[in-house]
Design an enzyme around this catalytic site. Structure first.
Site, mmCIF file in Angstrom:
data_model
loop_
_atom_site.group_PDB
_atom_site.id
_atom_site.type_symbol
_atom_site.label_atom_id
_atom_site.label_comp_id
_atom_site.label_asym_id
_atom_site.label_seq_id
_atom_site.Cartn_x
_atom_site.Cartn_y
_atom_site.Cartn_z
ATOM 1 N N PRO A 96 -0.641 -3.982 -1.873
ATOM 2 C CA PRO A 96 -0.023 -2.760 -1.337
ATOM 3 C C PRO A 96 0.263 -1.712 -2.409
ATOM 4 O O PRO A 96 0.175 -0.507 -2.145
ATOM 5 C CB PRO A 96 1.272 -3.268 -0.696
ATOM 6 C CG PRO A 96 1.017 -4.696 -0.390
ATOM 7 C CD PRO A 96 0.161 -5.180 -1.526
ATOM 8 N N ASP A 97 0.625 -2.144 -3.620
ATOM 9 C CA ASP A 97 0.877 -1.179 -4.695
ATOM 10 C C ASP A 97 -0.389 -0.398 -5.017
ATOM 11 O O ASP A 97 -0.367 0.832 -5.142
ATOM 12 C CB ASP A 97 1.363 -1.917 -5.945
ATOM 13 C CG ASP A 97 2.689 -2.610 -5.741
ATOM 14 O OD1 ASP A 97 3.723 -1.943 -5.844
ATOM 15 O OD2 ASP A 97 2.688 -3.822 -5.467
ATOM 16 N N TYR A 98 -1.499 -1.117 -5.159
ATOM 17 C CA TYR A 98 -2.763 -0.444 -5.454
ATOM 18 C C TYR A 98 -3.208 0.445 -4.292
ATOM 19 O O TYR A 98 -3.666 1.570 -4.502
ATOM 20 C CB TYR A 98 -3.842 -1.477 -5.779
ATOM 21 C CG TYR A 98 -3.702 -2.087 -7.153
ATOM 22 C CD1 TYR A 98 -4.076 -1.371 -8.283
ATOM 23 C CD2 TYR A 98 -3.196 -3.366 -7.333
ATOM 24 C CE1 TYR A 98 -3.957 -1.911 -9.552
ATOM 25 C CE2 TYR A 98 -3.072 -3.920 -8.600
ATOM 26 C CZ TYR A 98 -3.449 -3.196 -9.699
ATOM 27 O OH TYR A 98 -3.328 -3.731 -10.966
#
Length: 403
Positions: A175-177
């Protein structure tokens, strides 16, 4: 072949202030820095971004994720919690195009640096705000990390086998990427809008939202027929065979039959052409009805051959197929080498292998100029050269812990 535009990158001249931490926000600005944006990464004095201490630590004291995911940026130190620090940020915002942040909603407002304040400083400012759940809604104040984004976004529930607990879907940082990528896309869209309206705007992303966005037909299927997709191991809903299968040399191979025509070719490859076409497994409806039997049959066939043999046969019959690689095999693969997907960077801290830039532009490609910078490496450039602060004022702010 078209000649490249020498030395030109698409985002040359774009000025970005990155006050985010860890991964989602920093990855957003890294994508833009790789294509020419001038990114100043602001970090807490003497402490720095938490990403510097996350993952494998190098002899320099900085982590591998920091060297890789904060490349092409300038590092300056600034404590936004102090009034003097907030004023310096405003001065930087006044001469910048984009601000990237990923604090919990309300944090910048508490420091007098909310959108209402910053847009008065610079009406053309584009502000990327990445948080666990977005800036609005009943959960907006909750903290969030990638693992929570995977879980809340619906991906974790699908990862694993039906008779076992949900597992991490590959990486907790997906999710961060993904949020970083959507943030970078948002900047490009907002820049286009700016040319039409003359106004900046906020790009508001919750970590779970990019995950929810990429879940195929999950939402419309539930709405239409109340279908709740369960965990399927390596299998895939609506298509079969479409999974990972063992080979005789103890490896795994991915085969993807996304149509009846492809399965017909696979049946020929396996030496049972009568199974395709008008045969017992010729249609997806027939194969879905006997999913386990189909997967078992394909798995038994692959298990009689080495991975390279299966690859060769599938290539001959034009069946989509690929090895399930571990990272050591990626480093040895000629396709990765030919595409230069791994780049080797070297400076005074040593030599490190990093994933190369994506996407690949033929005329104005991006590039990696340097790895993640040392803490405060560019303080002089930012505060003396860019803001024009005299040396005695910089020394005073340094003693006060502002920079």
């Amino acid at each position: 072949m078209q000649e490249k535009a020498a030395g030109i990158r698409p985002l040359d001249g774009l000025k970005i202030i990155d006050v985010s931490s860890f991964l989602a926000g920093p990855f957003c600005s890294t994508q833009l820095a790789e294509f020419g944006a001038d990114v100043i990464k602001l970090e807490l004095p003497k402490i720095g971004d938490a990403l510097r201490r996350f993952g494998s630590i190098t002899p320099s004291g900085d982590s591998l994720p920091w060297l890789s995911e904060c490349r092409n940026k300038k590092s300056a130190t600034l404590d936004l919690r102090k009034p003097e620090g907030a004023e310096l940020l405003k001065a930087l915002v006044a001469q910048s195009d984009v601000l990237v942040e990923n604090f919990q909603p309300g944090t910048l407002e508490k420091w007098g640096l909310g959108w209402d304040v910053l847009r008065e400083v610079n009406p053309r400012l584009i502000m990327v705000r990445i948080s666990g759940y977005g800036q609005t809604g009943p959960y907006s104040g909750r903290p969030g990390f990638g693992r929570i984004g995977n879980a809340f976004g619906g991906l974790s529930y699908l990862a694993g086998y039906p008779d076992r607990p949900p597992v991490t879907p590959g990486s907790a940082t997906i999710p961060d990427y993904m949020a970083g990528l959507y943030g970078a896309l948002g900047v490009l869209l907002a820049m286009q809008a700016l040319t039409k309206t003359g106004r900046g705007q906020v790009i508001d992303i919750g970590l779970y939202e990019p995950i929810f966005r990429i879940l195929d037909e999950l939402a419309p299927s539930y709405h239409m027929k109340g279908y709740v997709r369960e965990r399927m191991g390596p299998g895939t809903v609506n298509v079969v065979p479409h999974s990972h299968y063992p080979t005789s040399d103890g490896r795994w191979i991915a085969i993807a039959c996304t149509s009846d025509k492809i399965f017909e070719r696979l049946a020929q490859a396996m030496g049972v052409p009568e199974f395709g076409g008008e045969g017992k497994w010729g249609t997806i409806r027939q194969r879905e009805a006997e999913r386990a039997q189909v997967d078992d049959y394909v798995g038994a066939w692959t298990a009689r051959h080495s991975r390279d043999e299966v690859l060769g046969i599938c290539e001959q019959y034009q069946v989509p197929c690929g090895p399930v690689y571990a990272i050591d095999e990626i480093f040895e693969d000629p396709q990765y080498r030919a595409r230069e997907n791994i780049v080797y960077m070297k400076d005074g801290r040593g030599e490190y292998a990093l994933p190369n830039v994506v996407p690949r532009l033929t005329d104005t490609p991006g590039g990696i100029d340097h790895m993640g910078p040392s803490l405060g490496e560019h303080n002089d450039e930012v505060f003396r050269q860019r803001l024009g602060l005299p040396e005695d004022r910089i020394a005073e702010l340094t003693r006060a812990g502002v920079i």
